[in-house]
Design a protein around this motif. Structure first.
Motif, mmCIF file in Angstrom:
data_model
loop_
_atom_site.group_PDB
_atom_site.id
_atom_site.type_symbol
_atom_site.label_atom_id
_atom_site.label_comp_id
_atom_site.label_asym_id
_atom_site.label_seq_id
_atom_site.Cartn_x
_atom_site.Cartn_y
_atom_site.Cartn_z
ATOM 1 N N ALA B 675 0.838 -1.205 0.000
ATOM 2 C CA ALA B 675 0.000 0.000 0.000
ATOM 3 C C ALA B 675 0.869 1.250 0.000
ATOM 4 O O ALA B 675 1.993 1.251 0.496
ATOM 5 C CB ALA B 675 -0.914 0.020 1.228
ATOM 6 N N LEU B 676 0.286 2.275 -0.584
ATOM 7 C CA LEU B 676 0.885 3.609 -0.552
ATOM 8 C C LEU B 676 0.261 4.320 0.644
ATOM 9 O O LEU B 676 -0.962 4.372 0.749
ATOM 10 C CB LEU B 676 0.506 4.317 -1.845
ATOM 11 C CG LEU B 676 1.239 5.556 -2.278
ATOM 12 C CD1 LEU B 676 2.654 5.204 -2.635
ATOM 13 C CD2 LEU B 676 0.525 6.143 -3.485
ATOM 14 N N GLY B 677 1.071 4.839 1.559
ATOM 15 C CA GLY B 677 0.479 5.398 2.762
ATOM 16 C C GLY B 677 0.896 6.822 3.028
ATOM 17 O O GLY B 677 1.906 7.294 2.502
ATOM 18 N N SER B 678 0.110 7.476 3.849
ATOM 19 C CA SER B 678 0.463 8.830 4.265
ATOM 20 C C SER B 678 1.541 8.739 5.335
ATOM 21 O O SER B 678 1.713 7.695 5.961
ATOM 22 C CB SER B 678 -0.769 9.540 4.812
ATOM 23 O OG SER B 678 -1.260 8.838 5.916
ATOM 24 N N ALA B 682 2.526 5.609 7.925
ATOM 25 C CA ALA B 682 3.816 4.948 7.804
ATOM 26 C C ALA B 682 4.543 4.999 9.127
ATOM 27 O O ALA B 682 5.188 4.035 9.545
ATOM 28 C CB ALA B 682 4.645 5.634 6.720
ATOM 29 N N ARG B 703 0.559 -3.569 3.965
ATOM 30 C CA ARG B 703 1.838 -3.101 4.470
ATOM 31 C C ARG B 703 2.228 -1.864 3.655
ATOM 32 O O ARG B 703 2.077 -1.839 2.434
ATOM 33 C CB ARG B 703 2.892 -4.194 4.285
ATOM 34 C CG ARG B 703 4.164 -3.976 5.081
ATOM 35 C CD ARG B 703 4.962 -5.278 5.124
ATOM 36 N NE ARG B 703 5.322 -5.685 3.775
ATOM 37 C CZ ARG B 703 6.418 -5.220 3.137
ATOM 38 N NH1 ARG B 703 7.224 -4.386 3.747
ATOM 39 N NH2 ARG B 703 6.698 -5.626 1.918
ATOM 40 N N VAL B 704 2.672 -0.847 4.371
ATOM 41 C CA VAL B 704 3.029 0.390 3.661
ATOM 42 C C VAL B 704 4.365 0.194 2.968
ATOM 43 O O VAL B 704 5.368 -0.108 3.609
ATOM 44 C CB VAL B 704 3.111 1.572 4.645
ATOM 45 C CG1 VAL B 704 3.600 2.836 3.922
ATOM 46 C CG2 VAL B 704 1.758 1.823 5.270
ATOM 47 N N VAL B 707 5.731 5.932 0.885
ATOM 48 C CA VAL B 707 5.110 7.024 1.648
ATOM 49 C C VAL B 707 5.012 8.265 0.761
ATOM 50 O O VAL B 707 5.974 8.669 0.123
ATOM 51 C CB VAL B 707 5.943 7.350 2.906
ATOM 52 C CG1 VAL B 707 5.277 8.466 3.688
ATOM 53 C CG2 VAL B 707 6.113 6.115 3.755
ATOM 54 N N LEU B 720 -4.628 5.417 2.515
ATOM 55 C CA LEU B 720 -3.969 4.232 1.993
ATOM 56 C C LEU B 720 -4.395 4.085 0.546
ATOM 57 O O LEU B 720 -5.567 4.302 0.218
ATOM 58 C CB LEU B 720 -4.420 2.986 2.750
ATOM 59 C CG LEU B 720 -3.767 2.688 4.098
ATOM 60 C CD1 LEU B 720 -4.416 1.446 4.681
ATOM 61 C CD2 LEU B 720 -2.267 2.482 3.938
#
Lengths: 325, 922
Positions: B675-678, B682, B703-704, B707, B720
């Motif tokens: 996942a792409l996370g903020s 993260a 899972r991140v 970021v 996410l």
């Protein structure tokens, strides 16, 4: 030169020296060992190297010299536009070295008038001749200058001057409507407007043909004779000598020779003729400049032999060389 | 000699004495007209600035107040409960019409001129302070929750509305003093047409309010009224008075219900004691917006503060009752406006100072040019016996005669064209212009002709040895300017609170330009000197000659260079500001939309929308996303977007923010979904996998892996982004579409998206960011100032070239007699002017760059770009805009070359007789 003078002798001598008139006491213009040094780019140029000159009141004289001889520098100093580096210069009782800005202004207003070579630069292009003549009187701002009577007086004087110089018909013309000769005569009128003691002219005929030039000299003579103004004309033109009574030549920042012109009546014929005679100038230290053509003609170099004769001094080429060598 | 027939002395006297000013004006009407034009235009600009500032200041404030609305801007005064409890008289008297109207007149007069009030829109009355539930079934109940009402007995309903149906209510008969109107069971009321429509009330409807004891209070609606000015303070200062509001209950399941007002007769106040609504007297003071001026901000703020807790409050309490509340949001509104003003003020001041400096320099240069052209004439005047004072006086008279009327004309024109605000400042500005214009020539002439003399020395750059006095003056100026810049650098540029801007900050571009001009003028001859020697060995004649000429160009070039540098700096600064503002708006819009357009709130039923949107005109690409705003990551609520990795990565990289590598996001069927996370997520989860639960019960472990602070689909909150294939239902159907287009056709998009879905276009958002006239006004003033500065700089350049024009014409004429061709002449003039032009251009670009670097930390463009309340897009910092740096600099070079070429052409056409006349020593 006696040896062992007594105290009484010395006192007498000092008293005699003190009572002797100062140098140039009777002259209108006195230049005494005048020096002017210009500095440009760190190089010093001595334009005047101890120049002596006396001009008496009412004279009409010319200063002649080649370009760079220092005559224009002298002119600017006399006009109050430049200050000498050393020496003394007095015009009409005013010391040109110590004048303040205020004195200088008064000097320009009351003592000198001048005429420059470029006809167009002597006159304001947008004023008529009469206005140009009246302007210096207006500028000098004498008391009551704004009153009607003062204005009329100025106008009267302006027209008188124009008439005297024979350009009265140009009084309502602007400079560009006049010929060069007319412009220059108006310029003389302008210079005379403040009723100056001295009229200085720097190459006044430089841009004019010889005929018109003669007219201008006539105008100077008129001013000199009718108003009694002392006139000093600077020129490179040797022919001027024929037009004025005294011509002083300047060489290398010093006065060198002088030509006097006077009319003599020939005792034999009774004819009047004008005699011009050239003199060498003798300065106060007793220095004498011999004309170059004389010295070269006799091969005089480095030193000469002098002999005092009853009525003259003989100058001979150096003859000691043979024995020395 | 011809005698003129006219009577001589009288007429001659008037003709001979010189009327100086008249003669001069007649002699040079062109120069006088040019000066008059310059002064008039400059005075116009100078005088126009204060009213222009005033106008947008005023408009901005009015708009801010209007946007805030009467609810926030009006001053609410309400008697508190204590008033009732502490009194011993009959309570009815405390609620009577006299008890309301008496203080009302005094209150209206109280604030005086500091806070002008709109009497017509101010209101007073008695109302219930608690809303009461009306459980009648016929009333509109959106979520099954009963509406609530306030009973309001406000004075002047009849005057402020039109009766559309029925009759106005009457107060109940007075049952006599002391007799409990508590016992009153029925009241009469009117409602506004809007309330009636939304709440399903008709004339004759009876609204019941249950009471703690006894029967419910019945309020019979006797009439419907239509407010004359529904948005005026009278109807909207109290929120529900004119139109009902939709309210939301608190609690786990929010439900909507209505809140409205029943309008009682003005004298029915005492009857409200029969309600459970805790009646109280109130007064609403509406400020008169048309009488509020931006320039009165200080007085206004202090008046409001005094009203809320100062001397005015004291006087209100003595007038009305010791127990009362005064509340208003007017101070917040004014504070917000002041914040905007103080952010924009310095920017405008930079432009004003810069342009003012350039204009002043141009005026001085015009004087200098005149003095130089008339040098021979003035020298002659001085030589002929003009005193310095006399000379200055004559010249002053000349310029005053021209400058003062011209400035007055400019002032008048400015007042007529722009507005009438701040008359004193306008007059001072125009007067300053006239003063500078009038004094420039005399002062210049006095300085040049202090000593009467024949100027024969060489006056050029290469050999010029400026006097020691000048060196000292320049070094002093340099030191002062450098010190100011250093102070600015160390102190920072954030000037708090002062809305007019910090003068030092505003002067910074000018200071930098002063330093650069002084230094460059000194350094500039060095390379010329160095080049002059080798250039002599060149074969051509034009090259060395032009180099030598460039080196010998007129001595004093500090002023024109200063004008050029200041103008270039101001222009580049302004350009950078405007570019920065545009960029910030675009950025804010991108942040808000995430693409060129976004279609969101798509429902399950809206199938085929994606295809239709794809076919809409102007649409290049569509990226479907599935967004859930209440997913749980661990136990934290996050926004989650399911995307198609390749398409979404392409979109992200295209918006140059939030870009990522598509491969990292691809779910390849393993247990853990990348996942792409903020940043916040993260930080919380690190590299560890964590469970994600969606609203529809879908869950997986994520899972991140990367970021980003921002992502197109979700913005900058906790988010996410995962591969859509990892979701149970995949991406079908998407909830949103991110549209890239150039630009997408709004109408077609809306049509394609259908009725339910919402469409948001970036261009609309950009247009909406500009809200306050203060912002648009600031931009306009800035643009005008930059344009004027550029024009003055061009003028300065022209004046410089003009000053040397006769000399160049003479040179060309002379050289042509020696066989210079026209083409060579042209080349000569162009090459000769190039070194100075290039110097100015390079210097200008450098100065501008330095000024921007210097000021950037303190200038926050965000306020100018997007109004408060717009989505945060990060701080928009000032950056040097290359285009703004280069274009003005190149324009200087182009203009110089153009003028040189034009002069070469012109003097080639003209005869050269005049230039060649002997004696005209140029």
């Amino acid at each position: 030169m006696t040896s062992d003078p007594t105290l009484a002798d010395l006192t007498e001598r000092v008293a005699a020296r003190r009572d002797r008139p100062a140098y140039g006491h009777d002259a209108l213009i006195t230049c005494d060992r005048l020096v002017r040094v210009f500095t440009a780019d760190g190089v010093e140029v001595q334009a005047l190297q101890g120049l002596d000159l006396l001009v008496r009141e009412g004279e009409l004289m010319a200063l002649v010299g080649a370009s760079g001889s220092g005559k224009s520098t002298l002119m600017n100093i006399l006009a109050g536009l430049d200050t000498p580096t050393a020496g003394a210069a007095r015009v009409a009782g005013r010391d040109l070295l110590t004048m303040s800005a205020r004195d200088r202004l008064a000097y320009r207003r009351e003592v000198v008038g001048f005429v420059w070579q470029q006809t167009s630069r002597n006159l304001l292009p947008y004023l008529t001749s009469a206005q140009n003549v009246a302007l210096p009187m207006q500028l000098s701002g004498r008391p009551g200058g704004r009153s009607r009577s003062a204005r009329r007086a100025r106008a009267e004087r302006a027209l008188e001057l124009l008439e005297m110089l024979e350009v009265a018909d140009c009084r309502d013309r602007r400079p560009d409507e006049m010929s060069g000769g007319q412009q220059q005569r108006v310029a003389i009128a302008v210079a005379l407007a403040g009723d100056p003691a001295v009229l200085l002219a720097d190459e006044p005929t430089g841009e004019l043909d010889s005929h018109t030039g003669e007219q201008i000299f006539a105008a100077f003579r008129t001013a000199n004779e009718r108003l009694g103004t002392t006139v000093v004309i600077v020129t490179h033109d040797q022919a001027v000598a024929n037009e004025v009574s005294r011509t002083v030549a300047i060489r290398d920042g010093r006065t060198s020779t002088e030509v006097l012109r006077r009319s003599e009546v020939d005792a034999a014929t009774g004819d009047e003729k004008v005699v011009a005679r050239e003199y060498a100038m003798l300065d106060r230290a007793g220095r004498l400049q011999l004309p170059a053509e004389y010295t070269t003609a006799l091969g005089m170099r480095d030193r000469v032999a002098l002999e005092l004769e009853p009525d003259h001094i003989a100058v001979r080429p150096d003859d000691s060389g043979r024995e020395d060598r | 000699m011809t005698e003129r027939p006219s009577g001589r002395p009288r007429t001659a006297a008037s003709r001979v004495t010189v009327p100086w000013v008249r003669t001069r004006l007649r002699t040079a009407p062109g120069a006088a007209a040019a000066l008059a034009l310059l002064v008039a235009v400059t005075a116009f600009l100078a005088a126009a600035l204060p009213p222009a500032l005033d106008r947008y200041d005023e408009e901005g404030m009015r708009r801010a107040l209007e946007a805030a609305g009467p609810t926030r801007t009006s001053v609410q005064i309400q008697v508190s409960d204590a008033d009732m409890y502490l009194s011993d008289g009959p309570w009815e008297d405390l609620l009577s019409q006299e008890a309301v109207a008496g203080p009302f007149a005094k209150l209206l007069a109280l604030p005086g001129r500091a806070l002008p009030l709109d009497e017509d829109q101010s209101s007073a009355g008695v109302r219930t302070t608690r809303a009461m539930k009306a459980p009648d079934a016929y009333l509109s109940q959106p979520d099954g929750v009963a509406p609530v009402f306030h009973l309001v007995a406000q004075g002047g309903v009849a005057e402020h509305s039109r009766l559309t149906q029925g009759r106005l209510p009457k107060a109940p008969e007075d049952p006599g003093p002391g007799a409990g109107s508590l016992e009153a069971d029925s009241l009469e009321a009117a409602v506004t047409t809007e309330t009636a429509k939304k709440l399903n009330i008709r004339v004759g409807s009876v609204v019941h309010f249950p009471r703690a004891e006894g029967d419910p209070l019945a309020v019979r609606v006797t009439g419907l009224v239509a407010p004359r000015e529904p948005d005026g303070a009278y109807w909207s200062a109290l929120p529900e008075l004119g139109r009902p509001h939709r309210m939301v209950t608190q609690g786990p399941v929010p439900s909507q219900y209505w809140a409205g007002a029943l309008l009682l007769a003005p004298d029915a106040g005492p009857a409200l004691l029969a309600t459970p609504g805790a009646p109280a007297r109130y007064w609403t003071l509406a400020p008169d917006l048309s009488a509020l001026h931006g320039r009165d901000l200080e007085a206004l703020t202090s008046a409001v503060a005094s009203l809320e807790g100062g001397p005015l409050l004291e006087r209100i309490t003595t007038t009305v009752s010791p127990n009362l509340d005064v509340s208003t949001d007017l101070d917040d509104v004014l504070g917000g406006y002041k914040g905007l003003w103080s952010a924009i003020g310095p920017l405008v001041a930079v432009a004003a100072f810069g342009t003012g400096t350039v204009a002043a320099v141009v005026l001085c240069m015009a004087g200098g040019l005149a003095a130089a052209r008339r040098r021979a004439e003035l020298t002659l005047l001085r030589a002929r016996g003009a005193s310095l004072r006399g000379l200055a006086g004559r010249l002053l008279a000349e310029t005053v005669v021209v400058a003062v009327p011209a400035a007055a004309l400019g002032l008048l024109a400015a007042r007529l064209a722009v507005g009438t605000g701040r008359p004193a400042q306008s007059a001072v500005a125009a007067g300053a212009v006239a003063l500078v214009a009038a004094l420039a020539l005399p002062l210049r002439a006095v300085a040049a002709h202090r000593a009467v003399g024949v100027h024969t020395g060489r006056e050029d750059v290469v050999r010029a040895r400026p006097s020691k006095r000048r060196l000292v003056a320049e070094v002093t100026l340099l030191a002062v300017a450098a010190g100011a810049v250093l102070t600015l650098r160390t102190r920072g540029t954030s000037a708090d609170g002062d809305p007019t801007g910090d003068e030092l900050v505003s002067l910074a571009p000018v200071l930098v330009a002063v330093i650069a001009a002084l230094v460059l003028v000194r350094l500039y001859p060095l390379p010329l000197r160095g080049l002059a020697r080798p250039a002599r060995r060149m074969r051509g004649v034009v090259g060395p000659l032009s180099l030598a000429r460039a080196g010998r160009a007129g001595g004093s070039t500090v002023l024109p260079l200063l004008a050029l540098l200041t103008a270039l700096t101001t222009a580049a600064f302004g350009g950078s500001v405007l570019t920065g503002v545009t960029d910030a708006r675009e950025r804010a819009a991108v942040f808000a939309v995430g693409a060129d357009a976004r279609v969101f709130d798509l429902t399950e039923a809206a199938k085929g929308v994606e295809e239709r949107v794809r076919r809409a005109p102007g649409v290049d690409d569509v990226t479907p996303v599935k967004v859930s705003y209440s997913a749980l990551a661990g136990n934290q609520r996050v926004s989650l977007a399911g995307v198609e990795p390749d398409a979404y990565a392409a979109l992200s990289s295209r918006l140059d923010d939030g870009a990522f590598d598509a491969d990292t996001l691809k779910a390849d069927g393993e247990d853990t979904v990348p996942a792409l996370g903020s940043p916040a997520l993260a930080e919380r989860f690190g590299d560890d996998p964590f469970p994600v639960i969606l609203e529809d019960g879908d869950s997986f472990t994520a899972r991140v892996v990367a970021v980003r602070t921002w992502t197109p689909a979700l913005g900058a909150d906790d988010f996410l982004v995962v591969d859509g294939s990892a979701l149970r239902a995949g991406l079908e159907p998407p909830t949103g579409l991110l549209v890239i287009g150039d630009p997408p056709d709004a109408a077609a998009l809306r049509k394609a998206a259908g009725d339910d879905a919402q469409v948001q276009l970036r261009s609309d958002v950009v247009a909406a960011t500009v809200e306050s006239p203060l912002q648009t006004g600031a931009e306009r003033v800035y643009a005008a100032a930059v344009a004027a500065g550029a024009a003055y700089a061009a003028l300065a350049l022209l004046l410089t070239l003009l000053r040397a024009a006769p000399e160049r014409a003479a040179l060309l004429a002379r050289l042509r007699t020696m066989g210079l061709t026209r083409a060579q002449g042209r080349r000569l003039l162009i090459l000769e002017s190039l070194p100075q032009a290039v110097l100015a251009a390079v210097g200008g670009a450098l100065t501008a760059w330095a000024a921007i670097r210097l000021l950037a930390p303190g200038i926050d463009l965000t306020t100018v770009a997007v109004s408060t309340g717009a989505p945060a897009a990060g701080r928009a910092l000032l950056r040097a805009d290359q285009l703004s740096l280069l274009v003005p600099a190149l324009a200087v070079v182009a203009l110089t070359v153009g003028v040189a070429a034009a002069q070469a052409w012109w003097s080639g056409r003209r005869g050269a007789v005049r230039e060649l006349r002997a004696g005209d020593a140029r």
